[in-house]
Design an enzyme around this catalytic site. Structure first.
Site, short mmCIF file in Angstrom:
data_model
loop_
_atom_site.label_atom_id
_atom_site.label_comp_id
_atom_site.label_asym_id
_atom_site.label_seq_id
_atom_site.Cartn_x
_atom_site.Cartn_y
_atom_site.Cartn_z
N SER A 101 0.84 -1.19 0.00
CA SER A 101 0.00 0.00 0.00
C SER A 101 0.88 1.25 0.00
CB SER A 101 -0.94 -0.01 1.21
OG SER A 101 -0.19 -0.12 2.40
N CYS A 102 0.22 2.37 -0.20
CA CYS A 102 0.88 3.67 -0.26
C CYS A 102 1.82 3.85 0.94
CB CYS A 102 -0.17 4.76 -0.29
SG CYS A 102 0.48 6.42 -0.54
N PRO A 103 3.02 4.33 0.73
CA PRO A 103 3.58 4.90 -0.50
C PRO A 103 4.43 3.92 -1.30
CG PRO A 103 5.03 5.43 1.29
CD PRO A 103 3.90 4.59 1.89
#
Length: 81
Positions: A17-19
């Site tokens: 997931s982000c980032p």
């Protein structure tokens, strides 16, 4: 899965997931030559807007396309400089 782009390399960031999809995309693009196309395969729906925003704000890259196929998000990023 066939693509209309002649990809130089495929980056698998599924499950991240982000980032991390952006961080790994930048690292992979840095290792490519001008004109090369990176295919990024992600499962994070946020990668659609994240990679688009990153490409728009980054010199030397162009987002060619994004494909959403169920829970899989594929991005095609070209190194332009």
């Amino acid at each position: 899965m066939s693509s209309k782009y002649d990809t130089t390399e495929t980056l698998d960031v599924k499950g991240q997931s982000c980032p991390m999809p952006i961080v790994k995309t930048k690292q992979a693009i840095d290792d490519l030559g001008e004109g090369d196309v990176l295919e990024v395969v992600a499962t994070d729906s946020g990668s659609m807007s994240d990679i688009q925003g990153w490409a728009e704000g980054t010199d030397g890259v162009e987002l060619l396309d994004q494909v959403e196929d169920g829970d899989l998000y594929t991005h095609y990023v070209k190194k332009t400089a």
